[in-house]
Scaffold this motif. Structure first.
Motif, PDB file in Angstrom:
ATOM      1  N   ASN A   1       0.829  -1.203   0.000  1.00  0.00           N
ATOM      2  CA  ASN A   1       0.000   0.000   0.000  1.00  0.00           C
ATOM      3  C   ASN A   1       0.866   1.257   0.000  1.00  0.00           C
ATOM      4  OD1 ASN A   1      -2.682  -1.047   0.015  1.00  0.00           O
ATOM      5  ND2 ASN A   1      -2.377  -1.688   2.129  1.00  0.00           N
ATOM      6  N   TYR A   2       0.509   2.186  -0.890  1.00  0.00           N
ATOM      7  CA  TYR A   2       1.218   3.457  -1.025  1.00  0.00           C
ATOM      8  C   TYR A   2       0.222   4.563  -0.671  1.00  0.00           C
ATOM      9  CZ  TYR A   2       3.921   7.220  -3.301  1.00  0.00           C
ATOM     10  OH  TYR A   2       4.629   8.368  -3.578  1.00  0.00           O
ATOM     11  N   ILE A   3       0.484   5.269   0.419  1.00  0.00           N
ATOM     12  CA  ILE A   3      -0.466   6.225   0.960  1.00  0.00           C
ATOM     13  C   ILE A   3      -0.194   7.628   0.419  1.00  0.00           C
ATOM     14  CG2 ILE A   3      -1.503   7.135   3.058  1.00  0.00           C
ATOM     15  CD1 ILE A   3      -1.755   4.078   2.617  1.00  0.00           C
ATOM     16  N   THR A   4      -1.213   8.199  -0.224  1.00  0.00           N
ATOM     17  CA  THR A   4      -1.123   9.556  -0.735  1.00  0.00           C
ATOM     18  C   THR A   4      -2.060  10.452   0.076  1.00  0.00           C
ATOM     19  OG1 THR A   4      -2.931   9.309  -2.344  1.00  0.00           O
ATOM     20  CG2 THR A   4      -0.740   8.565  -3.028  1.00  0.00           C
ATOM     21  N   VAL A   5      -2.132  11.726  -0.306  1.00  0.00           N
ATOM     22  CA  VAL A   5      -3.028  12.658   0.389  1.00  0.00           C
ATOM     23  C   VAL A   5      -4.477  12.194   0.288  1.00  0.00           C
ATOM     24  CG1 VAL A   5      -3.911  15.023   0.415  1.00  0.00           C
ATOM     25  CG2 VAL A   5      -1.468  14.609   0.079  1.00  0.00           C
TER      26      VAL A   5
ATOM     27  N   ASP B   1      -7.789   5.649   4.802  1.00  0.00           N
ATOM     28  CA  ASP B   1      -8.648   4.706   4.091  1.00  0.00           C
ATOM     29  C   ASP B   1      -7.841   4.083   2.971  1.00  0.00           C
ATOM     30  OD1 ASP B   1     -10.574   3.271   2.813  1.00  0.00           O
ATOM     31  OD2 ASP B   1     -11.896   4.970   2.371  1.00  0.00           O
ATOM     32  N   MET B   2      -7.455   2.826   3.152  1.00  0.00           N
ATOM     33  CA  MET B   2      -6.589   2.169   2.176  1.00  0.00           C
ATOM     34  C   MET B   2      -7.369   1.317   1.185  1.00  0.00           C
ATOM     35  SD  MET B   2      -2.994   1.341   3.997  1.00  0.00           S
ATOM     36  CE  MET B   2      -3.465   0.035   5.108  1.00  0.00           C
ATOM     37  N   SER B   3      -8.703   1.454   1.160  1.00  0.00           N
ATOM     38  CA  SER B   3      -9.517   0.609   0.282  1.00  0.00           C
ATOM     39  C   SER B   3      -9.181   0.822  -1.193  1.00  0.00           C
ATOM     40  CB  SER B   3     -11.010   0.874   0.517  1.00  0.00           C
ATOM     41  OG  SER B   3     -11.331   2.236   0.280  1.00  0.00           O
ATOM     42  N   SER B   4      -8.762   2.028  -1.554  1.00  0.00           N
ATOM     43  CA  SER B   4      -8.422   2.290  -2.950  1.00  0.00           C
ATOM     44  C   SER B   4      -6.990   2.804  -3.109  1.00  0.00           C
ATOM     45  CB  SER B   4      -9.402   3.305  -3.550  1.00  0.00           C
ATOM     46  OG  SER B   4      -9.368   4.518  -2.830  1.00  0.00           O
ATOM     47  N   ALA B   5      -6.150   2.529  -2.126  1.00  0.00           N
ATOM     48  CA  ALA B   5      -4.768   3.001  -2.173  1.00  0.00           C
ATOM     49  C   ALA B   5      -4.012   2.335  -3.319  1.00  0.00           C
ATOM     50  CB  ALA B   5      -4.061   2.698  -0.849  1.00  0.00           C
ATOM     51  N   PRO B   6      -3.179   3.099  -4.035  1.00  0.00           N
ATOM     52  CA  PRO B   6      -2.354   2.482  -5.085  1.00  0.00           C
ATOM     53  C   PRO B   6      -1.343   1.516  -4.469  1.00  0.00           C
ATOM     54  CG  PRO B   6      -1.721   4.779  -4.709  1.00  0.00           C
ATOM     55  CD  PRO B   6      -2.967   4.549  -3.924  1.00  0.00           C
ATOM     56  N   LYS B   7      -0.835   0.606  -5.287  1.00  0.00           N
ATOM     57  CA  LYS B   7       0.121  -0.404  -4.826  1.00  0.00           C
ATOM     58  C   LYS B   7       1.459  -0.225  -5.521  1.00  0.00           C
ATOM     59  CE  LYS B   7      -3.515  -2.548  -2.967  1.00  0.00           C
ATOM     60  NZ  LYS B   7      -3.779  -2.618  -1.517  1.00  0.00           N
ATOM     61  N   ILE B   8       2.511  -0.401  -4.751  1.00  0.00           N
ATOM     62  CA  ILE B   8       3.846  -0.408  -5.333  1.00  0.00           C
ATOM     63  C   ILE B   8       4.435  -1.801  -5.159  1.00  0.00           C
ATOM     64  CG2 ILE B   8       4.163   2.036  -4.859  1.00  0.00           C
ATOM     65  CD1 ILE B   8       6.035   1.280  -2.571  1.00  0.00           C
ATOM     66  N   SER B   9       5.442  -2.099  -5.937  1.00  0.00           N
ATOM     67  CA  SER B   9       6.030  -3.438  -5.908  1.00  0.00           C
ATOM     68  C   SER B   9       6.689  -3.732  -4.561  1.00  0.00           C
ATOM     69  CB  SER B   9       7.072  -3.563  -7.023  1.00  0.00           C
ATOM     70  OG  SER B   9       7.780  -4.783  -6.917  1.00  0.00           O
ATOM     71  N   HIS B  10       6.579  -4.971  -4.116  1.00  0.00           N
ATOM     72  CA  HIS B  10       7.252  -5.388  -2.890  1.00  0.00           C
ATOM     73  C   HIS B  10       8.770  -5.344  -3.042  1.00  0.00           C
ATOM     74  CE1 HIS B  10       3.809  -6.546  -0.476  1.00  0.00           C
ATOM     75  NE2 HIS B  10       3.292  -7.201  -1.495  1.00  0.00           N
ATOM     76  N   THR B  11       9.250  -5.312  -4.290  1.00  0.00           N
ATOM     77  CA  THR B  11      10.697  -5.287  -4.526  1.00  0.00           C
ATOM     78  C   THR B  11      11.256  -3.859  -4.531  1.00  0.00           C
ATOM     79  OG1 THR B  11      10.395  -5.249  -6.929  1.00  0.00           O
ATOM     80  CG2 THR B  11      10.567  -7.412  -5.870  1.00  0.00           C
ATOM     81  N   THR B  12      10.379  -2.862  -4.490  1.00  0.00           N
ATOM     82  CA  THR B  12      10.843  -1.472  -4.479  1.00  0.00           C
ATOM     83  C   THR B  12      11.587  -1.181  -3.175  1.00  0.00           C
ATOM     84  OG1 THR B  12       8.972  -0.758  -5.844  1.00  0.00           O
ATOM     85  CG2 THR B  12      10.131   0.945  -4.601  1.00  0.00           C
ATOM     86  N   GLU B  13      12.753  -0.596  -3.299  1.00  0.00           N
ATOM     87  CA  GLU B  13      13.519  -0.250  -2.106  1.00  0.00           C
ATOM     88  C   GLU B  13      12.906   0.985  -1.447  1.00  0.00           C
ATOM     89  OE1 GLU B  13      17.705   0.085  -2.487  1.00  0.00           O
ATOM     90  OE2 GLU B  13      17.917  -1.740  -3.698  1.00  0.00           O
ATOM     91  N   VAL B  14      12.501   0.816  -0.214  1.00  0.00           N
ATOM     92  CA  VAL B  14      11.830   1.896   0.516  1.00  0.00           C
ATOM     93  C   VAL B  14      12.631   2.229   1.766  1.00  0.00           C
ATOM     94  CG1 VAL B  14       9.726   2.623   1.684  1.00  0.00           C
ATOM     95  CG2 VAL B  14       9.589   1.117  -0.321  1.00  0.00           C
TER      96      VAL B  14
END
Length: 505
Positions: free
Chosen positions: A292-296, A305-318
């Motif tokens: 889950n990638y949380i925006t404004v 509310d993460m019901s429609s949150a965009p997704k980023i790859s699990h391999t992305t270095e965070v």
């Protein structure tokens, strides 16, 4: 693109969408259940088309206005946000009495998106007027309006509703078309069992709002309220202690300065409370599944509310600075200035965008107290005071850290944490309950659960036995009954505890 050959199902409609394959299949499935009636047959006093108010309210005192509900205030769950309703002159209640809402009435969106349905809850604002973009209906004594809500929210109900739209520019559903929807008329105990899930969700939302009001009261006092009530003027004469490197007039506005002075006298700077501060990261590559990638957008409502949150790859270095946990509070840095939330434990591990500031605290209660204060009237005034930018307002980390947090808010931090947690749990449970009602209707239509099972569960509940109810709720997953997703209810004991509290209050 599709091609359909129509014979016996030909009606007085000639538009292709009315005969799309999914719609025809759904109609056949509903009619094949053998307990079907058209929606219009269940109405007690018919739909009422309400005048869509457009009269100006300029110069009219608040006590001379009434609330005006439109589809905008109904969300995809059927929940109604009365705090954001528009206003109409008070005389509308006399000129258009049929437009006044009644508890238990079903509301159906018929203009525009035509996807929303809701039920007027047991508690709602006095003289609530309903927009003409909504049909409102009362049902006969044998029909549960909340069951009808669940049916129309189901995937089958949405298909049946969407096929009825007319016009090419603005979608519209005519009254006679709406009457024609085939509805599976379940046993009265089944309707009550499913409808009560919606009613329980309403109670939890109302109970959660009470918890939220209690948090607001703890995040303010008379001194702060007095400062916030300062009259705005076109000029001000700040003192030496009020000056900083900022030269913009907004920063030295009467109200902003008064609130800052009062908060400073009562507390300490935010910098003395935080363990760390950082912005999130910028990411633009999204996937159907992932982290889950949380925006404004996900926090603009005042909660995450993460019901429609965009997704980023699990391999992305965070980096760690962008990963959130329950000891964090998030503050909107760009855009919807004045929004702050405390991260719930159930959302730990999500990644935040660069438009959010992550405040990390030594303990969870500090995060809850600071977020509550920043969301208060005084907190919003201070955030707008430090914002800058003529087109896209934003705030900086240093100025945010310099904002004073009153000691009376910090002294109540454990109580605030408990209330915030209860409120969040109530909101999540209410969403799961409305989803439950929808999934149960779908399961009945698909033959995945029987009326006999639901009748037995309802009769057991009436005898104060919740074992069959628990058994059914345990079968519900995030993708439907007996699905492959995660459990819809992670903790049934917590659900029943929340319901007991909500019913008791």
């Amino acid at each position: 693109m599709y091609t359909v050959r129509i014979h016996s199902q030909l009606e007085d409609r000639l538009d292709a969408e009315f005969y799309n394959p999914e719609a025809l299949k759904t109609v056949q499935k509903i009619d094949g259940l053998g307990k079907t009636k058209r929606l219009g047959q269940l109405i007690a006093d018919g739909y009422r088309v309400v005048y869509h108010g457009t009269d100006s309210i300029n110069g009219i005192a608040e006590e001379k206005l009434l609330p005006f509900l439109s589809p905008t205030q109904i969300d995809d769950q059927g929940s109604i946000d009365f705090s954001s309703v528009d206003k109409l002159p008070l005389y509308y209640k006399d000129d258009y009495p049929k437009g006044l809402a009644v508890a238990g009435e079903l509301l159906i969106e018929v203009k525009g998106n035509v996807s929303k349905v809701g039920v007027v809850p047991e508690i709602f604002p006095k003289y609530l007027m309903v927009s003409g973009s909504l049909y409102k209906a009362s049902f006969n004594a044998d029909t549960n309006s909340r069951y009808v809500l669940a049916f129309l929210r189901s995937k089958h109900g949405q298909v049946l509703k969407n096929r009825l739209t007319s016009n090419t520019i603005i979608n519209y559903i005519a009254k006679d078309a709406l009457y024609s929807i085939p509805l599976f008329v379940a046993n009265s105990d089944v309707q009550k069992f499913i409808g009560d899930k919606v009613r329980q969700a309403e109670r939890l939302r109302a109970w959660g709002k009470v918890r939220g009001a209690e948090v607001e009261s703890l995040a303010s006092n008379e001194a702060m309220k007095s400062a916030c009530a300062t009259t705005e003027k076109l000029h001000n004469r700040p003192q030496l202690d009020d000056l900083s490197h900022r030269l913009d007039p907004k920063y030295y506005g009467n109200r902003a300065v008064a609130v800052f002075r009062q908060a400073k006298a009562l507390g300490k700077p935010l910098s003395s409370l935080v363990k760390g501060i950082a912005n999130g990261i910028e990411e633009r590559v999204f996937f159907n599944t992932g982290r889950n990638y949380i925006t404004v957008t996900e926090v603009s409502s005042g909660r995450m509310d993460m019901s429609s949150a965009p997704k980023i790859s699990h391999t992305t270095e965070v980096p760690d600075k962008a990963i959130i946990h329950e000891r964090c509070a998030l503050v909107v840095r760009t855009g919807s200035i004045g929004t702050a939330i405390k991260v719930d434990e159930r959302d730990r591990g999500a990644v935040i965008s660069s438009h959010l500031i992550r405040l990390e605290f030594p303990d969870e209660a500090d995060a809850a107290a600071v977020a509550a204060y920043l969301c208060s009237t005084a907190g919003k005034v201070l955030q707008h005071k430090i914002s800058y930018g003529a087109v896209q307002p934003q705030i900086g980390q240093d100025e945010l850290l310099a904002l004073p947090i009153p000691q009376f808010v910090l002294d109540a931090k454990e109580q605030i944490l408990a209330l915030v947690t209860e409120q969040e749990s109530a909101i999540r449970a209410s969403k799961s309950l409305t989803t439950t009602a929808k999934y149960l209707v779908e399961a009945l239509i698909e033959g995945l659960i029987t009326e006999a099972e639901l009748i037995a569960a309802e009769q057991a509940l009436q005898a104060s036995n919740d074992q069959l109810d628990r058994r059914i709720l345990n079968r519900l997953k995030t993708d439907g009954i007996d699905g492959q997703g995660a459990a819809l209810f992670g903790d049934l004991d917590e659900l029943y505890h929340l319901l007991t509290q909500a019913e008791g209050d």
